[in-house]
Scaffold this motif. Structure first.
Motif, PDB file in Angstrom:
ATOM      1  N   LYS A 146       4.883  -2.190   7.902  1.00  0.00           N
ATOM      2  CA  LYS A 146       6.028  -1.944   7.407  1.00  0.00           C
ATOM      3  C   LYS A 146       6.029  -1.861   5.864  1.00  0.00           C
ATOM      4  O   LYS A 146       7.142  -1.698   5.308  1.00  0.00           O
ATOM      5  CB  LYS A 146       7.194  -2.991   7.582  1.00  0.00           C
ATOM      6  N   SER A 147       4.739  -1.556   5.048  1.00  0.00           N
ATOM      7  CA  SER A 147       4.805  -1.551   3.802  1.00  0.00           C
ATOM      8  C   SER A 147       4.234  -0.135   3.256  1.00  0.00           C
ATOM      9  O   SER A 147       3.632   0.445   4.001  1.00  0.00           O
ATOM     10  CB  SER A 147       3.766  -2.759   3.242  1.00  0.00           C
ATOM     11  N   LEU A 148       4.550   0.005   2.068  1.00  0.00           N
ATOM     12  CA  LEU A 148       4.045   1.203   1.501  1.00  0.00           C
ATOM     13  C   LEU A 148       3.267   0.591   0.219  1.00  0.00           C
ATOM     14  O   LEU A 148       3.740  -0.265  -0.610  1.00  0.00           O
ATOM     15  CB  LEU A 148       5.298   2.187   0.990  1.00  0.00           C
ATOM     16  N   LYS A 149       2.089   1.166   0.008  1.00  0.00           N
ATOM     17  CA  LYS A 149       1.386   0.783  -1.230  1.00  0.00           C
ATOM     18  C   LYS A 149       0.840   1.697  -2.207  1.00  0.00           C
ATOM     19  O   LYS A 149       0.563   2.653  -1.551  1.00  0.00           O
ATOM     20  CB  LYS A 149       0.301  -0.244  -0.778  1.00  0.00           C
ATOM     21  N   LEU A 150       1.044   1.401  -3.393  1.00  0.00           N
ATOM     22  CA  LEU A 150       0.556   2.319  -4.479  1.00  0.00           C
ATOM     23  C   LEU A 150      -1.105   1.908  -5.130  1.00  0.00           C
ATOM     24  O   LEU A 150      -1.310   0.288  -5.399  1.00  0.00           O
ATOM     25  CB  LEU A 150       1.495   2.389  -5.496  1.00  0.00           C
ATOM     26  N   TRP A 151      -1.935   2.802  -5.002  1.00  0.00           N
ATOM     27  CA  TRP A 151      -3.489   2.217  -5.374  1.00  0.00           C
ATOM     28  C   TRP A 151      -3.776   2.950  -6.581  1.00  0.00           C
ATOM     29  O   TRP A 151      -3.645   4.108  -6.621  1.00  0.00           O
ATOM     30  CB  TRP A 151      -4.466   2.655  -4.267  1.00  0.00           C
ATOM     31  N   SER A 152      -4.576   2.357  -7.266  1.00  0.00           N
ATOM     32  CA  SER A 152      -5.479   3.071  -8.354  1.00  0.00           C
ATOM     33  C   SER A 152      -6.755   4.272  -7.457  1.00  0.00           C
ATOM     34  O   SER A 152      -7.488   3.152  -6.937  1.00  0.00           O
ATOM     35  CB  SER A 152      -5.891   2.508  -9.596  1.00  0.00           C
ATOM     36  N   VAL A 153      -6.817   5.384  -7.461  1.00  0.00           N
ATOM     37  CA  VAL A 153      -7.959   5.783  -6.854  1.00  0.00           C
ATOM     38  C   VAL A 153      -9.411   5.751  -7.743  1.00  0.00           C
ATOM     39  O   VAL A 153     -10.272   5.554  -7.032  1.00  0.00           O
ATOM     40  CB  VAL A 153      -7.769   7.455  -6.984  1.00  0.00           C
ATOM     41  N   SER A 154      -9.338   5.591  -8.912  1.00  0.00           N
ATOM     42  CA  SER A 154     -10.630   5.491  -9.755  1.00  0.00           C
ATOM     43  C   SER A 154     -11.166   3.920  -9.534  1.00  0.00           C
ATOM     44  O   SER A 154     -12.386   3.804  -9.470  1.00  0.00           O
ATOM     45  CB  SER A 154     -10.345   5.717 -11.437  1.00  0.00           C
ATOM     46  N   ARG A 155     -10.075   3.008  -9.335  1.00  0.00           N
ATOM     47  CA  ARG A 155     -10.688   1.646  -9.018  1.00  0.00           C
ATOM     48  C   ARG A 155     -10.383   1.163  -7.936  1.00  0.00           C
ATOM     49  O   ARG A 155     -11.253  -0.025  -7.589  1.00  0.00           O
ATOM     50  CB  ARG A 155     -10.147   0.774 -10.273  1.00  0.00           C
ATOM     51  N   GLY A 156      -9.799   1.908  -7.066  1.00  0.00           N
ATOM     52  CA  GLY A 156      -9.430   1.131  -5.737  1.00  0.00           C
ATOM     53  C   GLY A 156      -8.690  -0.158  -5.707  1.00  0.00           C
ATOM     54  O   GLY A 156      -8.998  -0.935  -4.716  1.00  0.00           O
ATOM     55  N   THR A 157      -7.977  -0.270  -6.841  1.00  0.00           N
ATOM     56  CA  THR A 157      -7.107  -1.598  -6.687  1.00  0.00           C
ATOM     57  C   THR A 157      -5.901  -1.252  -6.572  1.00  0.00           C
ATOM     58  O   THR A 157      -5.129  -0.188  -6.828  1.00  0.00           O
ATOM     59  CB  THR A 157      -7.163  -2.254  -8.334  1.00  0.00           C
ATOM     60  N   LEU A 158      -5.149  -2.425  -6.010  1.00  0.00           N
ATOM     61  CA  LEU A 158      -3.757  -2.305  -5.761  1.00  0.00           C
ATOM     62  C   LEU A 158      -2.782  -2.467  -6.765  1.00  0.00           C
ATOM     63  O   LEU A 158      -3.067  -3.443  -7.608  1.00  0.00           O
ATOM     64  CB  LEU A 158      -3.191  -3.675  -4.457  1.00  0.00           C
ATOM     65  N   LEU A 159      -1.804  -1.331  -6.773  1.00  0.00           N
ATOM     66  CA  LEU A 159      -0.987  -1.663  -8.260  1.00  0.00           C
ATOM     67  C   LEU A 159       0.383  -2.257  -7.625  1.00  0.00           C
ATOM     68  O   LEU A 159       1.131  -2.903  -8.352  1.00  0.00           O
ATOM     69  CB  LEU A 159      -0.669  -0.156  -8.908  1.00  0.00           C
ATOM     70  N   LYS A 160       0.774  -1.815  -6.587  1.00  0.00           N
ATOM     71  CA  LYS A 160       2.160  -2.336  -6.181  1.00  0.00           C
ATOM     72  C   LYS A 160       2.495  -2.211  -4.672  1.00  0.00           C
ATOM     73  O   LYS A 160       1.828  -1.184  -4.084  1.00  0.00           O
ATOM     74  CB  LYS A 160       3.275  -1.615  -6.885  1.00  0.00           C
ATOM     75  N   THR A 161       3.172  -2.998  -4.189  1.00  0.00           N
ATOM     76  CA  THR A 161       3.714  -2.956  -2.740  1.00  0.00           C
ATOM     77  C   THR A 161       4.996  -2.898  -2.728  1.00  0.00           C
ATOM     78  O   THR A 161       5.952  -3.743  -3.305  1.00  0.00           O
ATOM     79  CB  THR A 161       3.002  -4.357  -2.078  1.00  0.00           C
ATOM     80  N   TYR A 162       5.503  -2.053  -1.974  1.00  0.00           N
ATOM     81  CA  TYR A 162       6.831  -1.782  -1.751  1.00  0.00           C
ATOM     82  C   TYR A 162       7.397  -1.959  -0.187  1.00  0.00           C
ATOM     83  O   TYR A 162       6.823  -1.546   0.637  1.00  0.00           O
ATOM     84  CB  TYR A 162       7.307  -0.269  -1.768  1.00  0.00           C
TER      85      TYR A 162
END
Length: 316
Positions: A47-63
């Motif tokens: 049920k989540s939408l997530k935003l990631w940094s492509v260059s680092r592969g790190t999670l930025l925010k969960t919606y």
């Protein structure tokens, strides 16, 4: 259609795995680059939408805000807003920075399979299993759609919008192209349920994948089939297809764990990219560079044209 100019020497395709991201959100139903290609959106069965940094592969925010699995998402041209759709029959309009729900749009009678902003991000378009496309005004507070397109005889599986044109793919086996400026509808019959639809980068063609394990390139104006690409497996899943950043190659997911690359003009198989042992359900090509995102089960893979020592060492 004007076919691409002869390819420059040294043209490279994304075939080197740079990193694998474990998304921790159940099965990843869709992965998408944002507007400038710096970030990735992943839609999860949790049920989540997530935003990631492509260059680092790190999670930025969960919606979070959907009541059931998220099926697709899109980013506005300035990356300030997101929209997503879900099996819970809703479309959500998000503020990227705060992660807050700006509006939750209801009106579809079944799960919403696809969603996209128009180019100015003033309208969200959503397609549902209920056979309709609904257009939502992002600038007003009204909860009703400003337009409903109900010509499809079965569920809408995919849609794309470009300037004044909208194309939809439906389970009824038809590609519909709406000229929103002229109020005209053009229909091309494929004959097999369509899983994905998109425009070519030059806007002259449409590309569609369907459950007969074929990807077809059609002339947008005449409906003439310019190419048919086969060899992959697409019989039971909603799989993505797309064109490379310069319209030189056709790409498709496959149920056999590969991504297939075909030469657009010759129709020959250029590359069979091994991703894993499960179904490759979603892919997204970078808007300007030879970079590719793929999703398999709960992970996303980032691919580049060359090995990247700095990022490959940090693969997760």
């Amino acid at each position: 259609m004007a076919f691409p100019l002869p390819r420059p020497q040294g043209l490279q395709l994304p075939k080197h795995l740079l990193r694998t991201i474990d998304c921790h959100q159940g099965a990843v139903r869709a992965v998408r680059f944002n507007a400038d290609g710096n970030y990735a959106l992943t839609c999860g069965s949790d049920k989540s939408l997530k935003l990631w940094s492509v260059s680092r592969g790190t999670l930025l925010k969960t919606y979070t805000g959907h009541g059931y699995e998220v099926l697709e998402a899109d980013s506005s041209y300035d990356n300030s807003q997101l929209c997503s759709c879900s099996s819970d029959k809703t479309v959500i309009y998000w503020d990227v920075a705060t992660g807050q729900v700006t509006r939750k749009l209801r009106g579809h009678a079944g799960k919403v399979n696809c969603v996209q902003f128009n180019e100015e991000a003033t309208v969200i378009l959503s397609g549902s299993i209920d056979g309709t496309v609904r257009c939502w005004d992002t600038r007003s507070r009204r909860m009703e759609p400003i337009q409903i397109l109900d010509e499809a005889r079965d569920g809408i599986s995919s849609l794309k919008v470009s300037e004044h044109e909208l194309i939809t793919g439906s389970v009824d086996g038809r590609v519909r192209r709406y000229d929103l400026r002229m109020g005209q509808l053009h229909v091309d019959f494929i004959g097999s349920p369509i899983t994905c639809i998109c425009f070519s980068r030059d806007g002259q063609c449409t590309l569609s994948s369907s459950l007969d394990s074929a990807v077809r390139l059609l002339d947008k104006s005449t409906g003439e089939m310019l190419g048919e690409y086969t060899g992959h497996v697409n019989k039971g899943y909603k799989l993505d297809c797309c064109l490379s950043d310069k319209d030189t190659h056709v790409l498709s997911c496959s149920e056999d764990g590969h991504v297939y690359y075909w030469d657009l003009v010759e129709g020959s198989l250029t590359l069979k990219l091994p991703v894993g042992k499960a179904v490759v359900q979603s892919l997204s090509f970078h808007p300007t560079e030879p970079r590719l995102l793929t999703s398999m089960e709960g992970c996303v893979q980032v691919w580049g044209a060359e090995p990247d020592d700095e990022t490959a060492d940090s693969a997760q």
